[in-house]
Design a protein around this motif. Structure first.
Motif, mmCIF file in Angstrom:
data_model
loop_
_atom_site.group_PDB
_atom_site.id
_atom_site.type_symbol
_atom_site.label_atom_id
_atom_site.label_comp_id
_atom_site.label_asym_id
_atom_site.label_seq_id
_atom_site.Cartn_x
_atom_site.Cartn_y
_atom_site.Cartn_z
ATOM 1 N N ASP A 249 0.811 -1.219 0.000
ATOM 2 C CA ASP A 249 0.000 0.000 0.000
ATOM 3 C C ASP A 249 0.847 1.273 0.000
ATOM 4 O O ASP A 249 0.378 2.323 -0.419
ATOM 5 N N LEU A 250 2.103 1.145 0.425
ATOM 6 C CA LEU A 250 2.982 2.319 0.313
ATOM 7 C C LEU A 250 3.277 2.638 -1.153
ATOM 8 O O LEU A 250 3.376 3.801 -1.535
ATOM 9 N N ALA A 251 3.419 1.549 -1.964
ATOM 10 C CA ALA A 251 3.640 1.754 -3.395
ATOM 11 C C ALA A 251 2.402 2.383 -4.022
ATOM 12 O O ALA A 251 2.511 3.257 -4.892
ATOM 13 N N VAL A 252 1.235 1.973 -3.566
ATOM 14 C CA VAL A 252 -0.012 2.567 -4.066
ATOM 15 C C VAL A 252 0.021 4.068 -3.831
ATOM 16 O O VAL A 252 -0.280 4.866 -4.718
ATOM 17 N N ARG A 253 0.453 4.440 -2.643
ATOM 18 C CA ARG A 253 0.496 5.863 -2.300
ATOM 19 C C ARG A 253 1.576 6.585 -3.126
ATOM 20 O O ARG A 253 1.310 7.588 -3.772
ATOM 21 N N ASP A 254 2.783 6.009 -3.113
ATOM 22 C CA ASP A 254 3.906 6.709 -3.744
ATOM 23 C C ASP A 254 3.768 6.807 -5.264
ATOM 24 O O ASP A 254 4.255 7.752 -5.882
ATOM 25 N N LEU A 255 3.132 5.787 -5.852
ATOM 26 C CA LEU A 255 2.971 5.809 -7.314
ATOM 27 C C LEU A 255 1.669 6.485 -7.716
ATOM 28 O O LEU A 255 1.302 6.518 -8.892
ATOM 29 N N GLN A 256 0.969 7.025 -6.727
ATOM 30 C CA GLN A 256 -0.307 7.715 -6.938
ATOM 31 C C GLN A 256 -1.284 6.868 -7.733
ATOM 32 O O GLN A 256 -1.926 7.335 -8.674
ATOM 33 N N LEU A 257 -1.380 5.609 -7.334
ATOM 34 C CA LEU A 257 -2.327 4.698 -7.967
ATOM 35 C C LEU A 257 -3.684 4.873 -7.305
ATOM 36 O O LEU A 257 -3.766 5.367 -6.180
ATOM 37 N N PRO A 258 -4.752 4.464 -7.979
ATOM 38 C CA PRO A 258 -6.064 4.470 -7.306
ATOM 39 C C PRO A 258 -6.025 3.520 -6.105
ATOM 40 O O PRO A 258 -5.237 2.576 -6.070
ATOM 41 N N LEU A 259 -6.875 3.784 -5.108
ATOM 42 C CA LEU A 259 -6.818 2.996 -3.879
ATOM 43 C C LEU A 259 -7.031 1.511 -4.127
ATOM 44 O O LEU A 259 -6.502 0.666 -3.425
ATOM 45 N N GLU A 260 -7.820 1.186 -5.137
ATOM 46 C CA GLU A 260 -7.941 -0.216 -5.512
ATOM 47 C C GLU A 260 -7.381 -0.346 -6.919
ATOM 48 O O GLU A 260 -8.104 -0.277 -7.903
ATOM 49 N N PRO A 261 -6.066 -0.598 -6.990
ATOM 50 C CA PRO A 261 -5.382 -0.451 -8.293
ATOM 51 C C PRO A 261 -5.421 -1.704 -9.161
ATOM 52 O O PRO A 261 -4.710 -1.776 -10.160
ATOM 53 N N ILE A 262 -6.237 -2.693 -8.798
ATOM 54 C CA ILE A 262 -6.281 -3.929 -9.577
ATOM 55 C C ILE A 262 -6.709 -3.604 -11.014
ATOM 56 O O ILE A 262 -7.687 -2.882 -11.218
ATOM 57 N N GLY A 263 -5.955 -4.117 -11.985
ATOM 58 C CA GLY A 263 -6.282 -3.858 -13.381
ATOM 59 C C GLY A 263 -5.458 -2.735 -13.974
ATOM 60 O O GLY A 263 -5.382 -2.573 -15.184
ATOM 61 N N GLU A 264 -4.832 -1.944 -13.102
ATOM 62 C CA GLU A 264 -3.925 -0.908 -13.593
ATOM 63 C C GLU A 264 -2.639 -1.559 -14.090
ATOM 64 O O GLU A 264 -2.358 -2.717 -13.775
ATOM 65 N N HIS A 265 -1.857 -0.784 -14.833
ATOM 66 C CA HIS A 265 -0.591 -1.320 -15.311
ATOM 67 C C HIS A 265 0.578 -0.528 -14.774
ATOM 68 O O HIS A 265 0.447 0.662 -14.485
ATOM 69 N N LEU A 266 1.720 -1.202 -14.593
ATOM 70 C CA LEU A 266 2.962 -0.536 -14.197
ATOM 71 C C LEU A 266 4.037 -0.899 -15.200
ATOM 72 O O LEU A 266 4.065 -2.035 -15.691
ATOM 73 N N ILE A 267 4.919 0.058 -15.522
ATOM 74 C CA ILE A 267 6.084 -0.269 -16.341
ATOM 75 C C ILE A 267 7.233 -0.519 -15.379
ATOM 76 O O ILE A 267 7.700 0.409 -14.709
ATOM 77 N N ILE A 268 7.628 -1.782 -15.266
ATOM 78 C CA ILE A 268 8.701 -2.134 -14.342
ATOM 79 C C ILE A 268 9.924 -2.517 -15.143
ATOM 80 O O ILE A 268 9.882 -3.471 -15.919
ATOM 81 N N GLY A 269 10.996 -1.761 -14.982
ATOM 82 C CA GLY A 269 12.235 -2.042 -15.709
ATOM 83 C C GLY A 269 11.988 -2.163 -17.201
ATOM 84 O O GLY A 269 12.579 -3.007 -17.864
ATOM 85 N N GLY A 270 11.066 -1.341 -17.704
ATOM 86 C CA GLY A 270 10.824 -1.321 -19.143
ATOM 87 C C GLY A 270 9.798 -2.337 -19.611
ATOM 88 O O GLY A 270 9.477 -2.397 -20.786
ATOM 89 N N ARG A 271 9.226 -3.132 -18.710
ATOM 90 C CA ARG A 271 8.209 -4.108 -19.111
ATOM 91 C C ARG A 271 6.877 -3.758 -18.465
ATOM 92 O O ARG A 271 6.833 -3.249 -17.349
ATOM 93 N N ARG A 272 5.819 -4.109 -19.175
ATOM 94 C CA ARG A 272 4.487 -3.734 -18.724
ATOM 95 C C ARG A 272 3.898 -4.867 -17.900
ATOM 96 O O ARG A 272 3.819 -6.010 -18.338
ATOM 97 N N PHE A 273 3.477 -4.515 -16.687
ATOM 98 C CA PHE A 273 2.918 -5.502 -15.757
ATOM 99 C C PHE A 273 1.510 -5.107 -15.362
ATOM 100 O O PHE A 273 1.224 -3.930 -15.161
ATOM 101 N N LEU A 274 0.672 -6.131 -15.191
ATOM 102 C CA LEU A 274 -0.695 -5.909 -14.728
ATOM 103 C C LEU A 274 -0.734 -6.078 -13.203
ATOM 104 O O LEU A 274 -0.233 -7.064 -12.674
#
Ligand SMILES: Nc1ncnc2c1ncn2[C@@H]1O[C@H](COP(=O)(O)OP(=O)(O)OP(=O)(O)O)[C@@H](O)[C@H]1O
Ligand SMILES: [Mg+2]
Lengths: 249, 413
Positions: free
Chosen positions: B164-189
Motif C-alpha cells: 500500500d505504500l507503493a499505491v500511495r507513492d505511485l499515486q495509484l487508485p486505492l484499488e489499483p487492480i487492473g492498472e498497469h505498471l512499467i517495471i524495468g521497461g516491461r508492462r505488468f498488470l
C-alpha cells in the motif's frame, strides 16, 4: 591484704619527635587501693596526662608493668585495650568530648553501644542505665538536650554520667574542671566526691589546690617521676585547703 | 562478639549521617545513581525488546526455514566457485516436490528498478521475485485482488503485486487492480495489493514502496548468476527439524555431493536466528555492563573521597568512641556500613530512576518497547554491585579510621 586496683612499676614513656627523644615518664611507681580518691599534680609538662592516659589504657607504656585489678594490661593489643576501657574505666576529659549530634542521653549511652555479648533486649536496658547515670549527676531534666543546649558544667556532668554508666572500676579525669569557672568547679567536685563516697575509685589530674583538697591523697610528678605521694592533708600546698574546708578524712 | 544491635545501630547512624549531609550525599552517590539508572534502563529496554522479538519469532517464525548458499569453511575459493554454490530456481522446484515436511517454499530475489505508473515514475523501487508460498512464509496477506497463481509463475505472466505504500507513492487508485505498471521497461498488470507491515519485528520491516513479481520473471532483470535465497515453511513448528534435514538431503542429492563432501549451502531454522539475536542482545548487555562498571568505578572513587573526608572530619569523634571502648573492628564496621548504606541508597535511587525510564519508554508508540521492564535479577545485581562498591571503596577509609590512635585522634582539631 586486698589487691590494689592499680599497680604500676617502672613505667616509662618515650616520645620521638623527629630526632628529639622526649622522656615523658621515666619510671613511675604507683599503687592505688580500691575506693581511694587520688589527685595527680605537677607542673605543666611533668607527665600527668601521659600517666593518666597510660592508666586509662588509652596508651601503652614504653616499658614497665601495669596491673589493673590484678591483671597485666600493658601488653594487650588494641582490641583488648578497647574492651578494658569499655568495661573497667570511665574517663572524663577537660574538654568534655560530647558528640554534638547526639542528645545527652545518647551521649551517655555511647559506651554501652560497644558492650559485648548483648542482644536485642540490651537497647531498653541500656537506656535505663543511661537515664539512671544522668539522674546520678542531676540531669534527669536535660536528657534530650544536645550539647550546644547545655552549659559547661552541664556538659561535664553529662561526660561524668557517660564515664560512670558502665560502673567502671576506676573513674579517671584529666583536669575535669580546667574549662570551668570556680562556682561550677565546686559543683563538679562535689559530684566527684559524692560518686567517690558511694565507693568509686577516683583518679584526677589537676593544677588547683582547691580541687586536690577534695582528694584523700596527692601524687606529685616532676619530669616524669613521682616527686611526692602523701595524704592530701600532709601535702605542703594542698594541706591548708584541706584543713580550711575540713574535708577528706 | 559485636551484638546484633550494633549493626542495626550503625546503619541507623549511617542513615542519619547521610540525611544530615543530604546535598553532599546526593552528589557523592551521583556516580552510582547514574550508573545504576542507565544500566537498569538499558537492561529494561533490552529485556522488553527481547521479549517482544522472541514472541514474534515464536508466533510467526518457528516453522520457518531459510536456505542460503554457503562456501564450505576453510575451502579454497577456486574449488567452490559461485556458479557451484549459488541457489537455482530448479533446486527450489525440486525441494517443493520432494520435501514432504514442507507446507510451502519460495525462492526470493530482490533488486531495485524504476517503476512507472500513469501518474508517477519512481527510481530504485524494491522489486522482489516470489512464488505464491511467499504469503505463508512471510505471513503477509493480500488485502485487495489476488495472490499469484501457479500459472502466473509457470507461464511467466507479467503480473505484479504492490504494497500500500507503493499505491500511495505511485499515486495509484486505492484499488489499483487492473492498472498497469512499467517495471524495468516491461508492462505488468497489477493483480493484488499486499499489506505493509510496520509493527512486526521479524527482521525485515517494510517501510517503503515494494513491488512483487513472479519469480520466473526475475531473471529478465538480473545477471546470469544472480543471488537468491529460499524461504520455506514446515507443516508445523514440530516438523521444522525434520524439514531441515529433508531439505539438506534433497539439495545434497541434486548437487551430487557424496557423503564425505561438505555442504555448499546452509539450511537455517529460526532458532538459529533467535540464537543470533540473543547473542547480540547479550553483547549489548555486556556493553551496558561495561558502562556500569566504569560509572561504578567513578562513583566508587567519589565514595572513597567523601569517606576520607568524613573520617578526617570526625577524627575526634572516632577518638572518643575508641576511648569509651569501640574496638578497631567496631570503627571499621561503622564506616564500612556507612559507605555501603550510602551506595545502597544511591543504588536504590538509580533503580527507581531506571524503572521510571522503563515505564516511560514502554509508552512510546511504535518503539517496540511496550514490554520494557526491569527484571528482578537486574535489581538484585544493581544492589549487589552498589554494596560491592561500598565495601571496596569504603574499605580504605574505614581501615584508616580503625587504625587511628585514640589519644592522637582526641587531640585532633
Ligand atoms: N604525643 C606526644 N608526642 C611528643 N611529645 C609528647 C606527646 N605527648 C606529650 N608529650 C610530651 O611529654 C611531656 C609530658 O606531657 P603531658 O601532656 O603528660 O604533660 P602534663 O603534665 O599533662 O602537662 P599539662 O599540665 O600542660 O597538661 C611533655 O614534654 C610533652 O611535650
Ligand atoms: Mg595534661
Amino acid at each position: 591484704m586486698v589487691e590494689p586496683i592499680i599497680q604500676i612499676r617502672g613505667v616509662t614513656k618515650i616520645y620521638h619527635v623527629g630526632v628529639e627523644v622526649i622522656n615523658a615518664l621515666r619510671g613511675v611507681e604507683l599503687t592505688v587501693p580500691e575506693g581511694e580518691m587520688v589527685a595527680i599534680m605537677g607542673a605543666s609538662g611533668s607527665g600527668k596526662s601521659t600517666l593518666m592516659n597510660t592508666l586509662g589504657c588509652l596508651d601503652r607504656p614504653t616499658a614497665g608493668t601495669y596491673h589493673l585489678g590484678g591483671r597485666e594490661v600493658s601488653n594487650l593489643d588494641a582490641a583488648a585495650l578497647a574492651q578494658v576501657r569499655n568495661e573497667e574505666i570511665g574517663f572524663v576529659f577537660q574538654s568534655f568530648e560530647l558528640l554534638a549530634r547526639l542528645t545527652a542521653l545518647q551521649n551517655v549511652e555511647l559506651p554501652l553501644l560497644y558492650s559485648r555479648g548483648k542482644s536485642w533486649g540490651w537497647a531498653r536496658e541500656r537506656r535505663r542505665m543511661a537515664e539512671e547515670a544522668l539522674d546520678r549527676v542531676g540531669l534527669s531534666d536535660r536528657m534530650d538536650h544536645r550539647p550546644n543546649q547545655l552549659s559547661g558544667g552541664q556538659k561535664q556532668r553529662v561526660a561524668i554520667a557517660r564515664a560512670i554508666v558502665t560502673n567502671p572500676r576506676i573513674l579517671m579525669a584529666d583536669e575535669p574542671t580546667g574549662n570551668l569557672d570556680s562556682v561550677t568547679t565546686e559543683e563538679i567536685l562535689s559530684l566527684f566526691s559524692k560518686i567517690h563516697t558511694a565507693g568509686q575509685t577516683v583518679l584526677m589530674v589537676t593544677h588547683e589546690n582547691e580541687v586536690a583538697a577534695h582528694c584523700q591523697r596527692v601524687v606529685r610528678l616532676r619530669d616524669g617521676l613521682v616527686l611526692s605521694d602523701t595524704p592530701s592533708s600532709e601535702d605542703p600546698t594542698v594541706g591548708p585547703f584541706v584543713r580550711a574546708h575540713g574535708r577528706a578524712a | 562478639m559485636l551484638n546484633p544491635l550494633f549493626y542495626y545501630e550503625s546503619v541507623v547512624l549511617a542513615l542519619r549521617q547521610i540525611w544530615a549531609n543530604k546535598m553532599r550525599s546526593i552528589l557523592t552517590a551521583l556516580g552510582i545513581i547514574v550508573g545504576v539508572a542507565s544500566t537498569t534502563a538499558v537492561i529494561a529496554a533490552l529485556t522488553g525488546l527481547k521479549t517482544k522479538v522472541l514472541s514474534e519469532f515464536e508466533t510467526f517464525g518457528a516453522a520457518r526455514l531459510y536456505v542460503l548458499p554457503s562456501r564450505p569453511e576453510g575451502m579454497p575459493r577456486n574449488l567452490f566457485p559461485w556458479e557451484k554454490i549459488r541457489l537455482k530456481a530448479t533446486e527450489a522446484i525440486a525441494l517443493k516436490e520432494q520435501c514432504t515436511a514442507l507446507k510451502g517454499i519460495t525462492p526470493i530475489s530482490e533488486t531495485s528498478l524504476s517503476v512507472q505508473s500513469e501518474a508517477e515514475t519512481l527510481e530504485g523501487v524494491s522489486v522482489t521475485g516470489i512464488w505464491p508460498a511467499w504469503h505463508a512464509t512471510e505471513n503477509r496477506q493480500v488485502i485487495h485482488g489476488r495472490p499469484f497463481s501457479q500459472q502466473d509463475i509457470d507461464n511467466a505472466r507479467q503480473v505484479c503485486m504492490v504494497n500500500d505504500l507503493a499505491v500511495r507513492d505511485l499515486q495509484l487508485p486505492l484499488e489499483p487492480i487492473g492498472e498497469h505498471l512499467i517495471i524495468g521497461g516491461r508492462r505488468f498488470l497489477i493483480v493484488g495489493v499486499v499489506e505493509t507491515i510496520t509493527e512486526r519485528m521479524t527482521g525485515f520491516n517494510t517501510i517503503s514502496a515494494e513491488v512483487f513479481i513472479p519469480f520466473s520473471l526475475m531473471e529478465k532483470f538480473q545477471d546470469r548468476d544472480f543471488f537468491m535465497r529460499f524461504v520455506a515453511i514446515a507443516n508445523s513448528p514440530a516438523e521444522a527439524d525434520e524439514a531441515r534435514s529433508e531439505m539438506s538431503r534433497v539439495l545434497r542429492k541434486i548437487r551430487g555431493l557424496s557423503s564425505g563432501d561438505p555442504d555448499t549451502f546452509r539450511v537455517q531454522a529460526i532458532d538459529q536466528f533467535i540464537d543470533q539475536f540473543k547473542s547480540v542482545a547479550s553483547g549489548i548487555t555486556a556493553v551496558a555492563g561495561g558502562i556500569v562498571g566504569i560509572s561504578l568505578l567513578v562513583g566508587g572513587i567519589g565514595i572513597m573521597n567523601i569517606m576520607l573526608v568524613s573520617v578526617s572530619e570526625r577524627t575526634r569523634e572516632i577518638g572518643l568512641r575508641k576511648a569509651v571502648g569501640a574496638t578497631p573492628t567496631a570503627i571499621l564496621l561503622q564506616f564500612l556500613l556507612e559507605a555501603v548504606t550510602l551506595c545502597l541508597a544511591g543504588g536504590l535511587v538509580g533503580v527507581l530512576i531506571g524503572q521510571a525510564f522503563a515505564i516511560g519508554v514502554s509508552h512510546i508508540p511504535g518503539a517496540n518497547l511496550d514490554q520494557a521492564g526491569v527484571p528482578a535479577w537486574a535489581v538484585l545485581l544493581a544492589f549487589l554491585f552498589s554494596a560491592g562498591v561500598g565495601v571496596v571503596f569504603g574499605m580504605f577509609p574505614a581501615i584508616k579510621a580503625s587504625r587511628l590512635d585514640p589519644i592522637e585522634a582526641l587531640r585532633h582539631e
